[in-house]
Write a protein that holds these residues in place. Structure first.
Motif, short mmCIF file in Angstrom:
data_model
loop_
_atom_site.label_atom_id
_atom_site.label_comp_id
_atom_site.label_asym_id
_atom_site.label_seq_id
_atom_site.Cartn_x
_atom_site.Cartn_y
_atom_site.Cartn_z
N ASP A 124 0.74 2.76 6.49
CA ASP A 124 0.06 3.98 6.91
C ASP A 124 0.95 4.81 7.83
OD1 ASP A 124 -2.16 3.21 5.44
OD2 ASP A 124 -3.31 2.55 7.20
N ARG B 81 0.32 -6.59 3.23
CA ARG B 81 0.17 -5.53 4.21
C ARG B 81 0.88 -6.01 5.46
NH1 ARG B 81 -3.19 -1.28 3.42
NH2 ARG B 81 -4.47 -1.42 1.57
N SER C 45 1.51 -5.18 9.61
CA SER C 45 1.10 -4.39 10.78
C SER C 45 1.93 -4.79 11.99
CB SER C 45 -0.39 -4.56 11.07
OG SER C 45 -0.68 -5.90 11.41
N ASP D 238 -1.06 -0.43 10.85
CA ASP D 238 -0.53 -0.64 9.51
C ASP D 238 0.80 0.11 9.34
OD1 ASP D 238 -0.29 0.19 6.49
OD2 ASP D 238 -1.69 -1.51 6.52
N ASN E 108 0.79 -1.22 0.00
CA ASN E 108 0.00 0.00 0.00
C ASN E 108 0.83 1.28 0.00
OD1 ASN E 108 0.75 -0.78 2.66
ND2 ASN E 108 -0.90 0.42 3.56
#
Length: 114
Positions: A93, A83, A85, A90, A29
Motif C-alpha cells: 500500500d 503481504r 508490513s 502494509d 498485492n
C-alpha cells in the motif's frame, strides 16, 4: 495464512520481490516496474527507485510477513506470495501511495505508456 515476525536480513530484489535468506517472496498485492526485464528505460528507472524504496522500508524496523493469499502459498515461479508490513503498515500500500507500484489486478500492466 501464516504471519511471522522476521529477524533475518531482508533484501529487495526489485520493487515487489524480496529475499529472506534462501526464500524469495513476491509481495502479492502490488505490481512494481521491472528492473531486469523492463520494456523501456522509464520503466527500468522507476523500477530501480521502487527497489531502493522497498529496501528503505525493509530496513526501517519491525517486519511481519503474512504468507499466502488464501488459496496459494507460491506463484508459478515458486516464489512465496505474501503481504509484508513494517511497523504495522502494509508495504505494498505504501509503494502504491508513493506511485512506485500499482495494485495487482491479476496480470502485469505496461509501464511504458503502451
Amino acid at each position: 495464512m501464516l504471519a511471522l515476525l522476521f529477524a533475518l536480513t531482508l533484501t529487495a530484489v526489485d520493487g515487489d520481490t524480496l529475499k529472506a535468506g534462501p526464500e524469495t517472496i513476491r509481495i502479492l498485492n502490488i505490481d512494481a516496474p521491472e528492473t531486469r526485464h523492463a520494456k523501456c528505460d522509464a520503466e527500468r528507472r522507476l523500477g530501480h527507485v521502487a527497489k531502493r524504496r522497498l529496501q528503505e522500508l525493509l530496513d526501517d524496523g519491525e517486519i511481519v510477513i503474512t504468507r499466502g493469499d488464501g488459496k496459494r502459498m507460491t506463484d508459478r515461479y515458486g516464489r512465496t506470495l505474501a503481504r509484508v508490513s513494517v511497523h504495522g503498515d502494509d508495504v505494498g500500500d505504501r509503494l502504491v501511495a508513493e506511485d512506485l507500484a500499482r495494485p495487482w489486478k491479476g496480470k502485469r500492466q505496461p509501464w511504458c505508456g503502451e
